[in-house]
Structure formats: C-alpha cells, structure tokens
Design a protein around this motif. Structure first.
Motif, PDB file in Angstrom:
ATOM      1  N   SER A 136      32.238  37.066  32.820  1.00 32.66           N
ATOM      2  CA  SER A 136      31.169  37.994  33.189  1.00 32.66           C
ATOM      3  C   SER A 136      30.481  37.674  34.511  1.00 32.66           C
ATOM      4  CB  SER A 136      30.109  37.962  32.086  1.00 32.66           C
ATOM      5  OG  SER A 136      29.691  36.617  31.882  1.00 32.66           O
ATOM      6  N   THR A 137      30.943  36.618  35.217  1.00 32.66           N
ATOM      7  CA  THR A 137      30.180  36.146  36.374  1.00 32.66           C
ATOM      8  C   THR A 137      30.596  36.814  37.674  1.00 32.66           C
ATOM      9  OG1 THR A 137      30.082  34.005  35.257  1.00 32.66           O
ATOM     10  CG2 THR A 137      29.396  34.070  37.562  1.00 32.66           C
ATOM     11  N   ASP A 138      31.898  36.805  37.940  1.00 26.44           N
ATOM     12  CA  ASP A 138      32.358  37.157  39.283  1.00 26.44           C
ATOM     13  C   ASP A 138      33.569  38.072  39.184  1.00 26.44           C
ATOM     14  OD1 ASP A 138      32.430  37.075  42.056  1.00 26.44           O
ATOM     15  OD2 ASP A 138      33.427  35.131  42.177  1.00 26.44           O
ATOM     16  N   ALA A 183      34.158  30.528  38.352  1.00 27.45           N
ATOM     17  CA  ALA A 183      33.775  31.687  39.156  1.00 27.45           C
ATOM     18  C   ALA A 183      33.729  31.270  40.624  1.00 27.45           C
ATOM     19  CB  ALA A 183      32.401  32.193  38.719  1.00 27.45           C
ATOM     20  N   HIS A 184      33.724  32.263  41.494  1.00 25.83           N
ATOM     21  CA  HIS A 184      33.690  32.058  42.941  1.00 25.83           C
ATOM     22  C   HIS A 184      35.006  31.531  43.486  1.00 25.83           C
ATOM     23  CE1 HIS A 184      29.761  33.587  43.295  1.00 25.83           C
ATOM     24  NE2 HIS A 184      29.285  32.729  42.421  1.00 25.83           N
ATOM     25  N   THR A 185      36.094  32.135  42.992  1.00 19.12           N
ATOM     26  CA  THR A 185      37.358  32.026  43.713  1.00 19.12           C
ATOM     27  C   THR A 185      37.128  32.724  45.054  1.00 19.12           C
ATOM     28  OG1 THR A 185      38.107  34.116  42.755  1.00 19.12           O
ATOM     29  CG2 THR A 185      38.706  32.095  41.574  1.00 19.12           C
ATOM     30  N   PRO A 231      29.050  22.229  40.012  1.00 21.34           N
ATOM     31  CA  PRO A 231      29.216  23.048  41.219  1.00 21.34           C
ATOM     32  C   PRO A 231      29.376  24.513  40.819  1.00 21.34           C
ATOM     33  CG  PRO A 231      31.281  21.968  40.689  1.00 21.34           C
ATOM     34  CD  PRO A 231      30.250  21.427  39.720  1.00 21.34           C
ATOM     35  N   HIS A 232      28.796  25.406  41.585  1.00 19.82           N
ATOM     36  CA  HIS A 232      28.873  26.821  41.219  1.00 19.82           C
ATOM     37  C   HIS A 232      29.721  27.631  42.185  1.00 19.82           C
ATOM     38  CE1 HIS A 232      27.677  30.608  39.467  1.00 19.82           C
ATOM     39  NE2 HIS A 232      27.411  31.054  40.683  1.00 19.82           N
ATOM     40  N   ASP A 233      29.815  27.180  43.428  1.00 19.31           N
ATOM     41  CA  ASP A 233      30.432  28.014  44.466  1.00 19.31           C
ATOM     42  C   ASP A 233      31.140  27.092  45.451  1.00 19.31           C
ATOM     43  OD1 ASP A 233      31.049  30.218  46.054  1.00 19.31           O
ATOM     44  OD2 ASP A 233      28.990  30.563  46.740  1.00 19.31           O
ATOM     45  N   LEU A 295      23.213  27.257  44.901  1.00 19.99           N
ATOM     46  CA  LEU A 295      23.917  28.173  44.008  1.00 19.99           C
ATOM     47  C   LEU A 295      25.052  28.851  44.776  1.00 19.99           C
ATOM     48  CD1 LEU A 295      23.685  29.202  41.067  1.00 19.99           C
ATOM     49  CD2 LEU A 295      22.257  31.060  41.931  1.00 19.99           C
ATOM     50  N   HIS A 296      24.725  29.426  45.931  1.00 19.56           N
ATOM     51  CA  HIS A 296      25.738  30.184  46.672  1.00 19.56           C
ATOM     52  C   HIS A 296      25.759  29.825  48.156  1.00 19.56           C
ATOM     53  CE1 HIS A 296      24.922  32.982  43.200  1.00 19.56           C
ATOM     54  NE2 HIS A 296      26.175  32.631  43.058  1.00 19.56           N
ATOM     55  N   TRP A 297      26.954  29.804  48.678  1.00 18.58           N
ATOM     56  CA  TRP A 297      27.170  29.651  50.116  1.00 18.58           C
ATOM     57  C   TRP A 297      27.309  31.025  50.721  1.00 18.58           C
ATOM     58  CZ3 TRP A 297      26.143  24.781  50.695  1.00 18.58           C
ATOM     59  CH2 TRP A 297      26.428  23.906  49.641  1.00 18.58           C
ATOM     60  N   THR A 478      25.658  40.433  37.975  1.00 17.29           N
ATOM     61  CA  THR A 478      25.686  39.400  39.007  1.00 17.29           C
ATOM     62  C   THR A 478      26.592  39.798  40.173  1.00 17.29           C
ATOM     63  OG1 THR A 478      27.188  38.167  37.584  1.00 17.29           O
ATOM     64  CG2 THR A 478      24.916  37.397  37.699  1.00 17.29           C
ATOM     65  N   HIS A 479      27.832  39.289  40.194  1.00 17.22           N
ATOM     66  CA  HIS A 479      28.579  39.358  41.444  1.00 17.22           C
ATOM     67  C   HIS A 479      29.432  40.614  41.599  1.00 17.22           C
ATOM     68  CE1 HIS A 479      27.158  35.589  42.857  1.00 17.22           C
ATOM     69  NE2 HIS A 479      27.477  35.007  41.723  1.00 17.22           N
ATOM     70  N   ALA A 480      29.695  40.910  42.875  1.00 20.08           N
ATOM     71  CA  ALA A 480      30.388  42.140  43.236  1.00 20.08           C
ATOM     72  C   ALA A 480      31.366  41.854  44.361  1.00 20.08           C
ATOM     73  CB  ALA A 480      29.371  43.186  43.686  1.00 20.08           C
TER      74      ALA A 480
HETATM   75 FE   LIG Z   1      27.421  32.924  41.413  1.00 21.16          FE
END
Ligand SMILES: [Fe+2]
Length: 492
Positions: A136-138, A183-185, A231-233, A295-297, A478-480
């Motif tokens: 459900s994240t990315d 998430a965050h491939t 790590p998230h991203d 959280l995000h780069w 969240t992500h798009a």
């Molecule tokens: Fe994220």
C-alpha cells in the motif's frame, strides 16, 4: 458520464468509525470503478499522454487492537490520458494477505502499532515479521508494468498500469529475494534500470539490487549494517546508488523480546552508503553526517568530486509530547511533518577526500518532493512539494521550489480539500525542465467529492487548468508516479 461499478467489497469496519485515519479525507472506499467519460471543468490538455497512479492505505478490516494508517490495504487509483481523453480506475491490490483476511473476516496479522506476538498467524511479511504485506505504500512503472510495494518490505505486485488488471507477483525467474523488497524502488528513465533495497532484523540487515530494463534481476548484494535499521528511501546518481543508515531504529535488545520500539540516537551520525550501481559490499563508501531521520530523498547527482543529495532533514525526528498526550497523539506523532520539523536540505559528499558539507535549502516545512523524473540522477532545478496540514497527515497544497534562484511559489487548496503526492508530466518536446503538467488527486471533504486536478507547471499558482470529477470521493494515500505513454508499451 460513463461510469461502471466493477465490484463492491465487504467492509468489516464499524459504521460509526471515529478513527482519524479512517474518516474525513482518509475515509476508505469499498467500491472499484471504471469511468471512461467524466465531467471536466476547464480544458484537458491534448498533449498530456500517459498515466498517473497513486497508492492508498484503504482498510476493509479492523486492526487487532490499534489501527495505524500504514496498515491499510493497498488500493491503486489510475487516471490515463490520451489526446484529450481521460479514463479513471481504482482497484484493490490483490495481495495474498487481503484475500486471507477477507475470508476470515478479521485481522490475521499485527499492524505497525501492535506487537507481532499478537498476530493470529505465525507467518507473514515485513522486516519485522508477522505483518500483512498490504502493498500500500508506493507504486512505480517499470518495463511497462505497475509495481506496488510495502514500506516494511514484501512482494512487488504487478498490475497493468492502465487497466489495473492483476498480473500477479514479481518472481524475477525465481530470484525474488526472500527478504522482500522495500517501497521506494527507483526507476532510472535514462537506463531503464530499476534499483531497490531491503532491510531486516538479521545480518547483513540490508541488501541492494538492480533489475535491468527487461525486468531481469541482474545484481543483488548484501550491504552489512551495524544492526537492524529502518531505511525508508534511497536515491541514485548516474554511476552510484545511495543507501542510508539513520540513527532512528528498533532497539536490538528489545527485538529479542518481541518489542519493536524505535529510538532516536542523536549522538550517532546519519550515514550515507555510496555504492557503484553494480558494486558489491566492499565497494560501499560511507559518509557520516549530522544526526537526523530522512523519510524521503528528492534527488542526487554527481558534481565533480562530489555527490550532491537533496532530501528532507527532520529537525526533531523523535518529538517529545506533553505527559497528558493521548494514545493517538503518541501513535501518530511521526505523521505530523510540522512536529518533525521536516525541511529541504542538501548534503555534499566528497568522494575524493571523504569530507561532507551539509545544510538547509530553505526553512519551509515540507516533504514528498517530486521532480521531472527524466532528470533524476542528474541536477534538477525544480521540486514540487506538499504543504502539510498541522497535527496530522494531509496535504493542503503545493509548493514549487526553484533551487537555482531560491524562489518558491505556493498554491493552497480550498479549506477541507487535500491533494495527493503530485507528479510532474513533461510536455512532449519540452525545452525547459518545468515545461509540463502537475497532476494530483484531490479529496474535497466538505463537498464529498474528488477530482483529478491538472496544473500548468509553469503557472501553478494560477490554479488547475482542468478538473476531472471522479465517480466518488477517494481516500487519501501516500505515493504516486507518472508514466509517459512511451513507458506503457514494453510489457515484461
Ligand atoms: Fe515513502
């Protein structure tokens, strides 16, 4: 208006729900729609061709005890554009966990705010284990296929990016890592490669991998860390992937007792691991920076001897709350970007002498930065970021920041209306980085409706050039991602 109700799912949530992330802008949906002809205000640009996809935490089943918004089941919203025509679809991600829980009619795994020891089942997914992989994240589009992913690591679910037909799970010819994928491939549009990482609670604690343009796993290497991390991203440049070890992580001693409590260690550095795109564990060059959680780069690139990284520095990654704070305020304090004091920030890592220069880009509280993806890995000029709501997780508008001139423009939505992570869609034949459109989904709570809003990126503050009314109000998420029409043809 040609709108078809495709399927209605049962909801096991209370009808008088009061949970802040299952009501208002976060009210979940039970219905899947296909809309091929929708009401449009303004003029839909005829040169906008591609698809905007957004993932959502959309729960159908109550948590065991305490629902956290990151537990909700994945739902993808997709709007595709072709020569001035738009089609919208939304579909649940057909995860294994959703199927099991719908059959049981109850939660079978523990959520983020619950002990894994409480799970009804011994199996499960996630770095922590005994969680449901809600995917459900990315969402990204790689090799013509939409891939959904989960922040705690899990499978990559494959969907047709336009029809959202379920294409099953990624297997990479049997080489899909047992540790799952976070998430965050990252898709590098210039090479067609997709870079990824995962993390876990046992040595080596992290891996990094590369999938080539045809969808084959061609590189997978351990990246040993000193202990379990969160790590998230990640980010990348033309020649390197950049991983991170932030000093906010689960207490390793408590993990052995089944307790997953995060602690921030301000005495420890944020560490960047810079690895050649096809490098091994011995090739990682580590840099130590000021303590924070990121959280995000936004992006990274090479500038002479330096690797430049833009991202969001949390000035207070572990905020203390008043002693009379409610359980909910404690649970959700990491969702308030104002409390975390998240600001755009730049790190410069010198690959020749190992030194670091770092500092804020602005003092604007913001996050969820998106750029023109065609320049990812090289220097960007414009970043489109959210105006965060105060006290909870919602986006009240957009800022466009020009990192060359330092100017910033802000567009605020009407009160009670929230937007999504907003993507940049380049105009065909564009000659400047911001020649294109911004595309977002909005949740208008007072009027109980949703739109897809399209802005001219060069005139964002003038408001949307077109608004497309969706079949019903959709749930925040969240992500798009944006996939240009040319990226929708290859099908791995
Ligand atoms: Fe994220």
């Amino acid at each position: 208006m040609a709108v078809r109700l495709e399927k209605e799912f049962p909801s096991f949530l209370p009808s008088d729900d009061t949970h802040p992330y299952r009501t208002g802008a976060w009210r979940p949906q039970t219905r899947e729609w296909t809309a091929t002809d929708m009401e449009v205000e303004g003029e839909l640009p005829s040169d906008l061709n591609g698809v905007y996809l957004r993932n959502t935490e959309n729960p159908l089943i109550p948590a065991l005890q305490r629902y956290h918004p990151f537990d909700g089941d994945g739902m993808i919203h997709a709007i595709s554009f072709r020569e001035g025509h738009a089609e919208y679809r939304n579909r649940f991600v057909r995860t294994e966990g959703l199927g099991v829980e719908l059959e049981a009619g109850s939660a079978q795994w523990s959520g983020l705010a619950e002990s894994p020891l409480k799970a009804a089942r011994e199996d499960g997914w996630g770095a922590r284990g005994r969680m449901k992989d809600a995917s459900s994240t990315d969402v990204v589009v790689h090799n013509g296929v939409a891939l959904t992913s989960f922040y705690q690591c899990g499978d990559l679910y494959r969907l047709d990016p336009v029809t959202l037909d379920d294409l099953g799970r990624t297997s990479w010819n049997g080489k899909f890592p047992a540790e799952g994928v976070s998430a965050h491939t990252k898709v590098d549009e210039r090479t067609g490669e997709m870079l990824f990482f995962n993390y876990g609670t046992t040595w080596p604690y992290m891996h990094y991998g590369v999938v080539d343009a045809t969808g084959e796993l061609v590189h997978y290497t351990p990246v040993p860390l000193p202990g379990p991390r969160l790590p998230h991203d990640m980010c990348f440049t033309e020649n390197y992937a950049i991983l991170n070890d932030c000093p906010l992580f689960w207490d390793q001693d408590l993990i052995s007792r089944g307790i997953y409590a995060t602690g921030f260690h301000p005495e420890m550095p944020l560490r960047f691991g810079v690895i050649p795109r096809r490098g091994g564990e011995n090739d990682v060059k580590w840099f130590e920076c000021d303590a924070t959680y990121v959280l995000h780069w936004i992006n990274a690139w090479e500038d002479g001897d330096e690797i430049v990284i833009d991202g969001y520095f949390q000035q207070d990654p572990s905020p203390t709350l008043p002693t009379d704070a409610t359980v909910e305020q404690r649970l959700f304090r990491f969702l308030d970007l104002h409390t975390l004091k998240s600001i755009p920030y730049r790190w410069r890592l010198n690959m020749r002498n190992g030194t670091v220069k770092e500092g804020p880009i602005t003092d604007t509280i913001t996050e969820f930065g998106m750029i023109n993806a065609s320049v990812a890995g090289t220097a960007h000029r414009y970043v489109y970021q959210v105006v965060p709501a105060h006290g909870w997780f919602g986006f009240e508008g957009l800022t466009k920041h020009d990192v060359v001139t330092g100017t910033e423009e802000t567009y605020r939505l009407p009160g009670g209306t929230y937007c999504s992570e907003t993507v940049f869609a380049p105009r065909p034949g564009a000659t400047t980085e911001d020649d294109g459109y911004l595309v977002t989904f909005t949740m208008d709570v007072p009027n109980d409706e949703s739109h897809c809003e399209i802005f001219d990126a060069q005139n964002m503050i003038d408001g949307p050039v077109a608004r497309i009314k969706l079949p019903e109000r959709i749930c925040s998420g969240t992500h798009a991602t944006w996939a240009d029409a040319s990226q929708l043809t290859a099908r791995g």
